[in-house]
Write an enzyme that holds these catalytic residues in place. Structure first.
Site, mmCIF file in Angstrom:
data_model
loop_
_atom_site.group_PDB
_atom_site.id
_atom_site.type_symbol
_atom_site.label_atom_id
_atom_site.label_comp_id
_atom_site.label_asym_id
_atom_site.label_seq_id
_atom_site.Cartn_x
_atom_site.Cartn_y
_atom_site.Cartn_z
ATOM 1 N N GLY A 117 0.814 -1.208 0.000
ATOM 2 C CA GLY A 117 0.000 0.000 0.000
ATOM 3 C C GLY A 117 0.841 1.248 0.000
ATOM 4 O O GLY A 117 2.056 1.197 -0.212
ATOM 5 N N ASN A 118 0.193 2.379 0.193
ATOM 6 C CA ASN A 118 0.914 3.653 0.267
ATOM 7 C C ASN A 118 0.232 4.543 1.299
ATOM 8 O O ASN A 118 -0.820 4.195 1.843
ATOM 9 C CB ASN A 118 0.983 4.312 -1.118
ATOM 10 C CG ASN A 118 -0.382 4.662 -1.658
ATOM 11 O OD1 ASN A 118 -1.047 5.571 -1.156
ATOM 12 N ND2 ASN A 118 -0.828 3.929 -2.670
ATOM 13 N N ARG A 119 0.817 5.688 1.572
ATOM 14 C CA ARG A 119 0.389 6.534 2.686
ATOM 15 C C ARG A 119 -0.679 7.559 2.333
ATOM 16 O O ARG A 119 -0.971 8.446 3.128
ATOM 17 C CB ARG A 119 1.595 7.276 3.266
ATOM 18 C CG ARG A 119 2.614 6.363 3.901
ATOM 19 C CD ARG A 119 3.706 7.204 4.552
ATOM 20 N NE ARG A 119 4.823 6.376 4.988
ATOM 21 C CZ ARG A 119 4.816 5.659 6.119
ATOM 22 N NH1 ARG A 119 3.770 5.687 6.916
ATOM 23 N NH2 ARG A 119 5.872 4.932 6.433
ATOM 24 N N SER A 120 -1.246 7.502 1.143
ATOM 25 C CA SER A 120 -2.235 8.522 0.780
ATOM 26 C C SER A 120 -3.459 8.457 1.698
ATOM 27 O O SER A 120 -4.036 7.389 1.897
ATOM 28 C CB SER A 120 -2.671 8.329 -0.666
ATOM 29 O OG SER A 120 -3.684 9.262 -0.973
ATOM 30 N N ALA B 33 -3.622 7.885 -5.217
ATOM 31 C CA ALA B 33 -2.281 7.321 -5.358
ATOM 32 C C ALA B 33 -2.462 5.872 -5.792
ATOM 33 O O ALA B 33 -2.827 5.012 -4.983
ATOM 34 C CB ALA B 33 -1.527 7.406 -4.040
#
Ligand code: CTP
Ligand code: CA
Length: 233
Positions: A33-36, A100
């Protein structure tokens, strides 16, 4: 600046906004995943609604509350986001890709939880590219006169400045507008304030803005309206 949020200048326009960050599954309990957080996408949805638009939000793992009056489609992975955005975009005057979206996903999703081996060995994860939803939308033009907008979070590096990377990306994507956001040094992700430069498809600066994510969102809609033709219906 004060008058625009009171104006119904997006009335009769159908807009699609993607927000949040995709999660690419590895096994039933894990993902890449990512931090968006989805904050900028939510600001775009909220401000479009306030300006009279009909808003569909494609929300990828957004944990924040979505404003009443916004149609929400919840998605997990990049593939799910692609499908939901394309379906909504078929009827939309404007599509803004603020999500994102993962560039890579695990090639295979293991059906059962990945376990540690007793011998101390470590598995490797083979990644494959995802589809570039923005570039595809810009290429396909699902609806006549549709305005396609992308976001680009950039840091400068040895190969170029934030703006140079943004220009190259604008040319590569083929979108009508690319909102270039300087990140790193506490700017961008999860923070209240942003500095953005809006580029056109040729990489030329259309407008710059700084301030809250709502102020940035209003600037994006201003730039969209400057490009958009007369209302369709
Ligand atoms: N985007 C997309 N589909 C992807 C990856 C990105 O639609 N698979 C969109 C994002 O929603 C954003 C824009 O493309 O609007 C730019 O994303 P960004 O990550 O900055 O650009 P990339 O082309 O992925 O380039 P890189 O990450 O290598 O800088
Ligand atoms: Ca990317």
């Amino acid at each position: 600046v004060t008058a625009r949020s009171a104006a119904d200048d997006l009335a009769g326009r159908r807009v699609v906004v993607s927000a949040g960050g995709t999660r690419e599954p590895l096994d039933p309990v894990r993902y890449l995943g990512n931090r968006s957080s989805g904050m900028q996408g939510l600001a775009l949805a909220r401000t479009a609604l306030a300006r009279g638009a009909q808003v569909t939000l494609v929300a990828a793992n957004v944990a924040l509350p979505v404003p009443a009056g916004v149609d929400v489609v919840r998605v997990g992975s990049a593939a799910e986001l692609r499908e939901a955005v394309r379906e909504a975009a078929a009827e939309a005057d404007v599509v803004v890709m603020a999500a994102a979206v993962a560039d890579f996903r695990p090639e295979t999703v293991v059906g059962t939880k990945i376990k540690k081996d007793d011998d101390g060995s470590v598995p490797s994860i083979r990644l494959v590219r995802t589809v570039d939803v923005l570039a595809e939308l810009a290429h396909d033009r699902l609806r006549d006169g549709q305005v396609v907008v992308g976001f680009a979070a950039e840091t400068g590096d040895a190969d170029g400045s934030v703006l140079e990377h943004g220009r190259a990306k604008a040319l590569r994507k083929g979108a009508d507008l690319l909102v270039v956001n300087a990140v790193g040094d506490g700017k961008g992700f999860g923070t209240a304030d942003n500095d953005v430069t809006v580029l056109d498809g040729g990489g030329d600066v259309v407008i710059t803005a700084s301030g809250s994510k709502d102020e940035i969102a209003h600037t994006v809609w201003d730039a969209v309206l400057a490009l958009a033709g007369p209302r369709s219906a």
